[in-house]
Each structure stands twice: as C-alpha cells, then as structure tokens.
Write an enzyme that holds these catalytic residues in place. Structure first.
Site, PDB file in Angstrom:
ATOM      1  N   ASN A  24      57.810  34.705  37.453  1.00 23.20           N
ATOM      2  CA  ASN A  24      56.718  34.158  38.291  1.00 23.20           C
ATOM      3  C   ASN A  24      55.405  34.041  37.519  1.00 23.20           C
ATOM      4  OD1 ASN A  24      55.853  36.776  38.119  1.00 23.20           O
ATOM      5  ND2 ASN A  24      55.692  37.134  40.322  1.00 23.20           N
TER       6      ASN A  24
ATOM      7  N   ASN B 120      52.411  37.857  34.495  1.00 24.18           N
ATOM      8  CA  ASN B 120      51.869  38.441  33.260  1.00 24.18           C
ATOM      9  C   ASN B 120      52.317  37.639  32.031  1.00 24.18           C
ATOM     10  OD1 ASN B 120      50.259  40.380  31.957  1.00 24.18           O
ATOM     11  ND2 ASN B 120      52.067  41.562  31.364  1.00 24.18           N
TER      12      ASN B 120
ATOM     13  N   SER C  38      62.632  52.894  30.813  1.00 31.58           N
ATOM     14  CA  SER C  38      61.586  53.318  29.871  1.00 31.58           C
ATOM     15  C   SER C  38      61.720  54.803  29.565  1.00 31.58           C
ATOM     16  CB  SER C  38      60.221  53.050  30.513  1.00 31.58           C
ATOM     17  OG  SER C  38      59.214  53.700  29.791  1.00 31.58           O
TER      18      SER C  38
ATOM     19  N   TYR D 233      54.614  54.274  37.764  1.00 38.28           N
ATOM     20  CA  TYR D 233      55.456  53.342  37.001  1.00 38.28           C
ATOM     21  C   TYR D 233      56.782  54.021  36.617  1.00 38.28           C
ATOM     22  CZ  TYR D 233      57.062  50.863  32.811  1.00 38.28           C
ATOM     23  OH  TYR D 233      57.828  50.226  31.866  1.00 38.28           O
TER      24      TYR D 233
ATOM     25  N   LYS E 115      60.893  53.286  37.701  1.00 40.74           N
ATOM     26  CA  LYS E 115      62.009  53.093  36.758  1.00 40.74           C
ATOM     27  C   LYS E 115      63.138  54.073  37.076  1.00 40.74           C
ATOM     28  CE  LYS E 115      60.460  49.730  34.261  1.00 40.74           C
ATOM     29  NZ  LYS E 115      61.111  48.432  34.303  1.00 40.74           N
TER      30      LYS E 115
ATOM     31  N   ASN F 113      58.763  52.771  22.251  1.00 38.05           N
ATOM     32  CA  ASN F 113      57.528  51.958  22.205  1.00 38.05           C
ATOM     33  C   ASN F 113      57.777  50.630  21.494  1.00 38.05           C
ATOM     34  OD1 ASN F 113      56.657  54.768  22.703  1.00 38.05           O
ATOM     35  ND2 ASN F 113      54.618  53.897  22.611  1.00 38.05           N
TER      36      ASN F 113
HETATM   37  P1  NAD Z   1      55.776  41.644  30.373  1.00 42.49           P
HETATM   38  O1  NAD Z   1      54.773  41.901  31.436  1.00 42.49           O
HETATM   39  O2  NAD Z   1      55.347  40.955  29.144  1.00 42.49           O
HETATM   40  O3  NAD Z   1      57.027  40.855  30.982  1.00 42.49           O
HETATM   41  C1  NAD Z   1      57.448  41.015  32.310  1.00 42.49           C
HETATM   42  C2  NAD Z   1      57.653  39.619  32.888  1.00 42.49           C
HETATM   43  O4  NAD Z   1      58.055  39.775  34.251  1.00 42.49           O
HETATM   44  C3  NAD Z   1      56.379  38.793  32.882  1.00 42.49           C
HETATM   45  O5  NAD Z   1      56.634  37.531  32.291  1.00 42.49           O
HETATM   46  C4  NAD Z   1      56.011  38.658  34.348  1.00 42.49           C
HETATM   47  O6  NAD Z   1      55.370  37.433  34.624  1.00 42.49           O
HETATM   48  C5  NAD Z   1      57.365  38.800  35.023  1.00 42.49           C
HETATM   49  N1  NAD Z   1      57.296  39.306  36.402  1.00 42.49           N
HETATM   50  C6  NAD Z   1      56.577  40.333  36.877  1.00 42.49           C
HETATM   51  N2  NAD Z   1      56.762  40.467  38.205  1.00 42.49           N
HETATM   52  C7  NAD Z   1      57.644  39.501  38.556  1.00 42.49           C
HETATM   53  C8  NAD Z   1      58.239  39.118  39.785  1.00 42.49           C
HETATM   54  N3  NAD Z   1      57.938  39.755  40.938  1.00 42.49           N
HETATM   55  N4  NAD Z   1      59.116  38.095  39.796  1.00 42.49           N
HETATM   56  C9  NAD Z   1      59.405  37.427  38.655  1.00 42.49           C
HETATM   57  N5  NAD Z   1      58.862  37.729  37.467  1.00 42.49           N
HETATM   58  C10 NAD Z   1      57.999  38.756  37.414  1.00 42.49           C
HETATM   59  O7  NAD Z   1      56.420  43.073  30.025  1.00 42.49           O
HETATM   60  P2  NAD Z   1      57.424  43.462  28.859  1.00 42.49           P
HETATM   61  O8  NAD Z   1      56.687  44.330  27.924  1.00 42.49           O
HETATM   62  O9  NAD Z   1      58.128  42.277  28.355  1.00 42.49           O
HETATM   63  O10 NAD Z   1      58.415  44.378  29.668  1.00 42.49           O
HETATM   64  C11 NAD Z   1      59.617  43.902  30.220  1.00 42.49           C
HETATM   65  C12 NAD Z   1      60.294  45.022  30.972  1.00 42.49           C
HETATM   66  O11 NAD Z   1      60.492  46.139  30.105  1.00 42.49           O
HETATM   67  C13 NAD Z   1      59.441  45.548  32.142  1.00 42.49           C
HETATM   68  O12 NAD Z   1      60.302  45.829  33.225  1.00 42.49           O
HETATM   69  C14 NAD Z   1      58.836  46.831  31.604  1.00 42.49           C
HETATM   70  O13 NAD Z   1      58.601  47.766  32.621  1.00 42.49           O
HETATM   71  C15 NAD Z   1      59.951  47.308  30.669  1.00 42.49           C
HETATM   72  N6  NAD Z   1      59.436  48.174  29.589  1.00 42.49           N
HETATM   73  C16 NAD Z   1      58.452  47.693  28.757  1.00 42.49           C
HETATM   74  C17 NAD Z   1      57.955  48.517  27.759  1.00 42.49           C
HETATM   75  C18 NAD Z   1      56.872  48.022  26.840  1.00 42.49           C
HETATM   76  O14 NAD Z   1      56.248  48.834  26.158  1.00 42.49           O
HETATM   77  N7  NAD Z   1      56.618  46.734  26.718  1.00 42.49           N
HETATM   78  C19 NAD Z   1      58.447  49.829  27.598  1.00 42.49           C
HETATM   79  C20 NAD Z   1      59.455  50.267  28.463  1.00 42.49           C
HETATM   80  C21 NAD Z   1      59.951  49.429  29.463  1.00 42.49           C
HETATM   81  C1  UD1 Z   2      52.466  53.970  27.185  1.00 45.50           C
HETATM   82  C2  UD1 Z   2      52.821  54.437  28.555  1.00 45.50           C
HETATM   83  C3  UD1 Z   2      54.334  54.382  28.723  1.00 45.50           C
HETATM   84  C4  UD1 Z   2      54.848  52.972  28.426  1.00 45.50           C
HETATM   85  C5  UD1 Z   2      54.395  52.598  27.020  1.00 45.50           C
HETATM   86  C6  UD1 Z   2      54.792  51.210  26.647  1.00 45.50           C
HETATM   87  C7  UD1 Z   2      51.051  56.043  29.126  1.00 45.50           C
HETATM   88  C8  UD1 Z   2      50.717  57.463  29.367  1.00 45.50           C
HETATM   89  N1  UD1 Z   2      52.319  55.793  28.751  1.00 45.50           N
HETATM   90  O1  UD1 Z   2      53.084  54.829  26.276  1.00 45.50           O
HETATM   91  O2  UD1 Z   2      54.681  54.734  30.031  1.00 45.50           O
HETATM   92  O3  UD1 Z   2      56.260  52.953  28.498  1.00 45.50           O
HETATM   93  O4  UD1 Z   2      52.959  52.679  26.956  1.00 45.50           O
HETATM   94  O5  UD1 Z   2      54.170  50.261  27.464  1.00 45.50           O
HETATM   95  O6  UD1 Z   2      50.218  55.159  29.281  1.00 45.50           O
HETATM   96  N2  UD1 Z   2      46.378  55.245  21.506  1.00 45.50           N
HETATM   97  C9  UD1 Z   2      45.111  55.412  20.976  1.00 45.50           C
HETATM   98  N3  UD1 Z   2      44.158  54.469  21.275  1.00 45.50           N
HETATM   99  C10 UD1 Z   2      44.406  53.395  22.074  1.00 45.50           C
HETATM  100  C11 UD1 Z   2      45.715  53.230  22.618  1.00 45.50           C
HETATM  101  C12 UD1 Z   2      46.671  54.184  22.307  1.00 45.50           C
HETATM  102  O7  UD1 Z   2      44.850  56.364  20.251  1.00 45.50           O
HETATM  103  O8  UD1 Z   2      43.495  52.592  22.333  1.00 45.50           O
HETATM  104  C13 UD1 Z   2      47.408  56.241  21.172  1.00 45.50           C
HETATM  105  C14 UD1 Z   2      47.968  56.985  22.374  1.00 45.50           C
HETATM  106  O9  UD1 Z   2      47.182  58.112  22.647  1.00 45.50           O
HETATM  107  C15 UD1 Z   2      49.379  57.315  21.886  1.00 45.50           C
HETATM  108  C16 UD1 Z   2      49.742  56.147  20.985  1.00 45.50           C
HETATM  109  O10 UD1 Z   2      48.499  55.541  20.601  1.00 45.50           O
HETATM  110  O11 UD1 Z   2      49.362  58.481  21.095  1.00 45.50           O
HETATM  111  C17 UD1 Z   2      50.604  55.102  21.668  1.00 45.50           C
HETATM  112  O12 UD1 Z   2      49.966  54.695  22.868  1.00 45.50           O
HETATM  113  P1  UD1 Z   2      50.511  53.485  23.780  1.00 45.50           P
HETATM  114  O13 UD1 Z   2      50.774  52.314  22.923  1.00 45.50           O
HETATM  115  O14 UD1 Z   2      49.581  53.322  24.922  1.00 45.50           O
HETATM  116  O15 UD1 Z   2      51.934  53.981  24.251  1.00 45.50           O
HETATM  117  P2  UD1 Z   2      52.342  55.334  25.020  1.00 45.50           P
HETATM  118  O16 UD1 Z   2      51.165  56.129  25.451  1.00 45.50           O
HETATM  119  O17 UD1 Z   2      53.350  56.043  24.195  1.00 45.50           O
END
Ligand code: NAD
Ligand code: UD1
Length: 333
Positions: free
Chosen positions: A32, A35, A124, A148, A152, A178
């Site tokens: 949709n 993001n 996650s 969040y 999950k 990450n």
């Molecule tokens: P992202 O936000 O870039 O991608 C998510 C996509 O889902 C977006 O394009 C958004 O427009 C779409 N979306 C959101 N709500 C929707 C809805 N109701 N219907 C249809 N589409 C919808 O995020 P990402 O980083 O690509 O993450 C993808 C998945 O992986 C997510 O579920 C996120 O929770 C999970 N995840 C991400 C990370 C990370 O660090 N990026 C870590 C662990 C888990």
């Molecule tokens: C965060 C989320 C986690 C999610 C993940 C990926 C929290 C507490 N956890 O993880 O749920 O799955 O992102 O989307 O938010 N850092 C700095 N300065 C910054 C940003 C980050 O020092 O401006 C540090 C953080 O303290 C951490 C590391 O960088 O030690 C990684 O941070 P981040 O990328 O936000 O990931 P997580 O905190 O591991």
C-alpha cells in the site's frame, strides 16, 4: 513459482523480489506504499530487465488479496508487509496490532479460502528481548520489550497454532537480526519515508553531508569499546534466506530460524568501516544510552545453516560499500 510478496516495495521486499526473479520465480508485489514509493518497481525492473506485477492494496483488505491470489495463480506467500518502528509502536499500539497481527490474519484467511498453504514470515530478533546469553539461538526465551516485538511474537504464535490445527499449513518464520546494505547496483536500498532511526541509514546520511554528526547512544556498555554491539546482515544475504525458506517449505516443512551472520560489530567499528569505504569523515558525539537498547545482540546461526543450508556471505565492508553506493546514487536524483 508464483509468489505473492506482501510489502515487496519496501526495503527488504525489493531485494527479495530481485532474488526471486534471478532464480526463475515470479513475484507478485502487494503493497500500500505507506512506507515506500512505486518508483522502486521501475528500479527492480531495470536491474532484472523484466517487468514485474505490482498491485496497490492493504493486507487488511481480504477480498483484494483473494482476487490477487486467484488471478495470479499464487503458489506461496512471502509476507513482509508491516509497520516496523519500535518507538512509533509504543505510541500507536492499535495501528501496529491492526496491521501486523490483523493484517496477517486477513492474509491467512485469504490463503485459506484459495487453498494456498505455504507462507514465509518476516519476524525479528526483537522477540527475544534482553539477551540472557549470547549468541542467541532459537531456544532463547522470548520476552519482547516493545509493542512492535509483541506483534511479531503474536503472529508467530498464530502461525504455530494454525499449523498445529492443520498439517497442510507450512510456515517459515525468519527472525532477522539487523539488515543493512543494498543491492550492488546502487539502484535500490533502504529509503524510509520518515526520518531514519537505525544506525546505518543515519551514518550514510552523515557521510553524505545531510546531517552534521552521528549521536552514538552510549559509550559505557561493557563491550570492547563501550558502544553497542549488533549482528548486521547484508540485505541480499537475507533475501537469499527467503528463497531457502520457500524451498524448504516445499520439500520439508515448517521452520523457525535466526537470520544473522553470528558476528557482532560495535557502533564504532561500523563507523570505522564506513569511513574507510566512503573516504568521508563521520563526526560523532557520544550521548547517553537510548532507552530500550541492550549492550550486545548477535545470533547463533547454526539452525539456519543446518536446516536451510543458508549462511551469510557478505562482510561489514560489503554492507557499508553497498549502502554508500545506494546513498551516493540517491543524492544524484
Ligand atoms: P519497509 O517499511 O521498508 O517495508 C514494508 C513494506 O510494507 C512497505 O513497502 C510498506 O509500504 C508496506 N506495508 C505496510 N503496511 C502495509 C499494509 N497494511 N498493506 C500493504 N502493505 C503495507 O520495512 P522492511 O525493513 O522492508 O521490513 C519488512 C518486514 O521485515 C517488516 O515486517 C518488518 O517488521 C520486518 N523486519 C524488518 C527489520 C529491519 O531492520 N528492516 C528487522 C526485522 C524484521
Ligand atoms: C532496532 C530495534 C529493533 C529492530 C531493528 C531493526 C530498538 C530498541 N530496536 O534495533 O527492534 O528490529 O532496529 O529495525 O529500537 N545507534 C546509535 N546512534 C543512532 C542509531 C543507533 O548509536 O543514531 C546504535 C544503537 O544504540 C545500537 C546500534 O546503533 O547499539 C544499532 O541500532 P539500530 O540500527 O537502531 O538497531 P537496533 O537497536 O539493534
């Protein structure tokens, strides 16, 4: 296979789409754009030199999903659509439960009605909460510390209950650590619509001169240099993990695995690597700890390797180099 890719226009989804196409599958993106933007679709097409199907829609719209599944003869689903900001989830719990849990239920109902039974779910490492031991394996207790993470974990539970109720359902739950980096072309990468909160996009933005400095959250952890340690995994490695999961579902069955590298890097190590790769100075200041952060988190990846035959191959420098290629390209648009 025809694979419904929910959230396929997002950061991880766009890289998964490329991998699926490279291995001869046909992804059908359903997003949709809450993001992401539709521009990413043209960029994926440019990289793979093929047209791809993309439908705009919300996963909570079950009739729309049923239509897409039927019209495209979908064989399996990779479900990435969701909301992912930890801080926002604590402010808007209803939105997060509605999209992440309610949206998944809507998708499962659409699958049930159309006879599709295989789904890979993006979970996650946040479901583990505060680590009790390291590296974290899949038997580590789960105790999410934010909404969040709760969404999950609840989704994982729904998938487990469903597969226990009917053995024809097969689920792959992938607990990402990450994800960072970008496709080597520099054409796609992480492009959140709001202000980024995660480390690598912020470092990229400082290196590109968009921000003055990086604020390092905490320099007094009991780690090698006092800054937080995380398991950064290249998004293209992660994308291959989805392919391995889809294949395993078809040949063997349900699984729940960590996707990480098993290596932990500190914030200062990431900054050092990024400086080397970009030839830019990254100014930083050390601030107080961010609430909810822990000192160190990294994965035990043995299960993914033994079950799926999957292992991350790209190192921190490749993660930084592709992130920088993407960032440099973006600033030219
Ligand atoms: P992202 O936000 O870039 O991608 C998510 C996509 O889902 C977006 O394009 C958004 O427009 C779409 N979306 C959101 N709500 C929707 C809805 N109701 N219907 C249809 N589409 C919808 O995020 P990402 O980083 O690509 O993450 C993808 C998945 O992986 C997510 O579920 C996120 O929770 C999970 N995840 C991400 C990370 C990370 O660090 N990026 C870590 C662990 C888990
Ligand atoms: C965060 C989320 C986690 C999610 C993940 C990926 C929290 C507490 N956890 O993880 O749920 O799955 O992102 O989307 O938010 N850092 C700095 N300065 C910054 C940003 C980050 O020092 O401006 C540090 C953080 O303290 C951490 C590391 O960088 O030690 C990684 O941070 P981040 O990328 O936000 O990931 P997580 O905190 O591991």
């Amino acid at each position: 296979m025809n694979i419904l890719l929910t959230g396929g226009a997002g950061y991880i989804g766009s890289h998964v789409a490329i991998t699926l196409l490279e291995y001869g599958h046909r992804p059908v993106i359903f997003d949709n754009f809450v993001n992401s933007t539709s521009n990413v679709i043209a960029r994926i097409e440019l990289i793979v030199n093929k047209t791809i199907d993309c439908i705009e829609g919300d996963i909570r719209d079950m009739p729309a999903l049923i239509k897409v599944i039927k019209e495209n003869k979908i064989d399996a689903v990779i479900h990435l659509a969701g909301l992912k900001s930890v801080s926002e989830s604590n402010e808007k719990p209803l939105d997060y439960f509605s999209v992440n849990v309610g949206g998944t239920i809507s998708l499962l109902q659409a699958m049930k009605k159309t006879g599709v039974r295989h789904l890979v779910f993006s979970s996650s490492a946040t479901v583990y909460g505060e680590p009790r031991y390291l590296p974290i394996d899949e038997s580590h207790p789960t105790n999410p510390t934010n909404v969040y993470g709760e969404t999950k974990l609840q989704t994982e539970l729904i998938l487990r209950n469903l597969s226990e109720s009917d053995a024809s359902w097969k689920f792959g739950c992938l607990r990402y650590f990450n994800p960072v980096g970008a496709h080597h072309s520099g054409l796609i990468g992480e492009a959140p619509l709001g202000r980024p909160n995660n480390l690598m996009p912020i470092i990229a933005s400082v290196a590109a001169g968009e921000r003055g400095e990086l604020k390092i959250f905490g320099g007094d952890y009991g780690t090698k240099d006092g800054t937080g340690i995380r398991d950064y995994v290249h998004v293209m490695d992660l994308a291959r993990g989805h392919l391995a999961s889809i294949n395993y579902l078809a040949k063997v069955g349900s699984h729940l695995v960590n996707l990480g590298t098993g290596m932990g890097y500190s914030v200062l190590e990431v900054v050092g690597a990024y400086q080397q790769i970009s030839c830019k100075t990254i100014p930083y200041s050390v601030e107080k700890r961010r609430s909810g952060d822990v000192a160190a988190v990294y994965a035990n990846t043995k299960l993914a390797e033994s079950l799926l035959g999957w292992r991350a191959t790209q190192n921190l420098y490749e993660m930084c180099a592709t992130s920088w290629a993407w960032k440099s390209q973006q600033s030219k648009i």
